[in-house]
Write a protein that holds these residues in place. Structure first.
Motif, PDB file in Angstrom:
ATOM      1  N   GLY A   1      33.845  50.296  30.686  1.00  0.00           N
ATOM      2  CA  GLY A   1      33.729  49.655  31.981  1.00  0.00           C
ATOM      3  C   GLY A   1      32.333  49.134  32.249  1.00  0.00           C
ATOM      4  O   GLY A   1      31.353  49.603  31.665  1.00  0.00           O
ATOM      5  N   MET A   2      32.255  48.150  33.137  1.00  0.00           N
ATOM      6  CA  MET A   2      30.991  47.571  33.586  1.00  0.00           C
ATOM      7  C   MET A   2      31.018  47.515  35.101  1.00  0.00           C
ATOM      8  O   MET A   2      32.003  47.073  35.703  1.00  0.00           O
ATOM      9  CB  MET A   2      30.806  46.180  33.004  1.00  0.00           C
ATOM     10  N   ALA A   3      29.941  47.950  35.741  1.00  0.00           N
ATOM     11  CA  ALA A   3      29.897  48.083  37.198  1.00  0.00           C
ATOM     12  C   ALA A   3      29.261  46.865  37.864  1.00  0.00           C
ATOM     13  O   ALA A   3      28.262  46.322  37.376  1.00  0.00           O
ATOM     14  CB  ALA A   3      29.116  49.339  37.574  1.00  0.00           C
ATOM     15  N   PHE A   4      29.857  46.484  38.982  1.00  0.00           N
ATOM     16  CA  PHE A   4      29.340  45.406  39.821  1.00  0.00           C
ATOM     17  C   PHE A   4      29.244  45.911  41.257  1.00  0.00           C
ATOM     18  O   PHE A   4      30.103  46.669  41.705  1.00  0.00           O
ATOM     19  CB  PHE A   4      30.274  44.194  39.783  1.00  0.00           C
ATOM     20  N   LYS A   5      28.212  45.490  41.972  1.00  0.00           N
ATOM     21  CA  LYS A   5      28.074  45.826  43.396  1.00  0.00           C
ATOM     22  C   LYS A   5      27.838  44.532  44.155  1.00  0.00           C
ATOM     23  O   LYS A   5      26.931  43.766  43.813  1.00  0.00           O
ATOM     24  CB  LYS A   5      26.909  46.801  43.615  1.00  0.00           C
ATOM     25  N   ASN A   6      28.661  44.298  45.169  1.00  0.00           N
ATOM     26  CA  ASN A   6      28.595  43.028  45.888  1.00  0.00           C
ATOM     27  C   ASN A   6      28.662  41.844  44.920  1.00  0.00           C
ATOM     28  O   ASN A   6      27.955  40.846  45.067  1.00  0.00           O
ATOM     29  CB  ASN A   6      27.331  42.946  46.745  1.00  0.00           C
ATOM     30  N   GLU A   7      29.501  41.966  43.903  1.00  0.00           N
ATOM     31  CA  GLU A   7      29.737  40.927  42.907  1.00  0.00           C
ATOM     32  C   GLU A   7      28.532  40.642  42.019  1.00  0.00           C
ATOM     33  O   GLU A   7      28.506  39.638  41.306  1.00  0.00           O
ATOM     34  CB  GLU A   7      30.212  39.628  43.574  1.00  0.00           C
ATOM     35  N   LYS A   8      27.565  41.528  42.005  1.00  0.00           N
ATOM     36  CA  LYS A   8      26.419  41.391  41.107  1.00  0.00           C
ATOM     37  C   LYS A   8      26.458  42.503  40.063  1.00  0.00           C
ATOM     38  O   LYS A   8      26.657  43.674  40.407  1.00  0.00           O
ATOM     39  CB  LYS A   8      25.105  41.460  41.891  1.00  0.00           C
TER      40      LYS A   8
END
Length: 200
Positions: free
Chosen positions: A180-187
């Motif tokens: 998996g790869m994490a994004f926060k507020n689409e960043k």
């Protein structure tokens, strides 16, 4: 060859890595997965772009009844709390999603980090990242597994710092393993993790 060596080899596509992992017992597979460092997880994420799309059945196999826990053991690239679990279940309503939360040493400090796992189909940007996403913008809106922590929004408490407005996009590696790869507020956060499912 070990998993690390296969990841490093330009001659080992994701299908070769999947076959290797599928041939291991759970304990050996888990040991290989939890031994991966940051650079190896990033390289595996890139290779997994060529894997078959991940499915709901990867997270909760089809034979598992609703509201039955399925544990995926995790290893991430964060500075602390590197080992954890994501625990999944199908909701009782038969909808095309899974409920879940994060279990580990950080739960007492941060909170359970509840999420809803949903398909990315229909969102072209999301589809490029993976076929399913662990979505922390949502929390379960119906019953979860008996004994799981109380469902709370990720906008409360210290969960805001970790889970709030976060999505983890998932790619299949093998029958039991995903990345998996994490994004926060689409960043993109530059944070990756591995999951290895227990046989249910």
């Amino acid at each position: 060859m070990s998993l690390s060596e296969l990841i490093a080899s330009p001659d080992a596509p994701i299908a070769t890595i999947a076959a290797y992992l599928d041939g291991l017992d759970h304990a050996t597979r888990l040991g290989e997965v939890q031994g991966l460092g940051r650079s190896q997880q990033i390289a595996l994420w890139d290779k997994a772009a060529a894997a078959p799309p991940i499915t709901l059945e990867h997270f909760v196999p089809a034979h598992v009844p609703p509201l039955t826990e399925v544990i995926h053991h995790g290893r991430n690239t964060l500075p602390a709390f590197k080992l954890f679990q994501k625990r999944f279940c199908r909701p009782a309503d038969g909808s095309n999603r899974a409920f879940g939360y994060n279990e580990g040493a950080s739960r007492a400090l941060i909170g359970p980090g509840y999420f809803v796992t949903i398909p990315t189909a229909g969102n072209a940007t999301w589809e490029e990242r993976g076929a399913w996403v662990v979505d922390y913008w949502q929390v379960p809106d119906a019953a979860v597994v008996d004994g799981w922590p109380k469902v709370v929004p990720n906008s409360s408490g210290l969960q805001v710092l970790v889970y709030n407005k976060t999505r983890d996009f998932m790619r299949k590696v093998s029958e039991h393993v995903s990345v998996g790869m994490a994004f926060k507020n689409e960043k993109a956060l530059g944070a990756y993790f591995m999951l290895c499912r227990e046989d249910a």
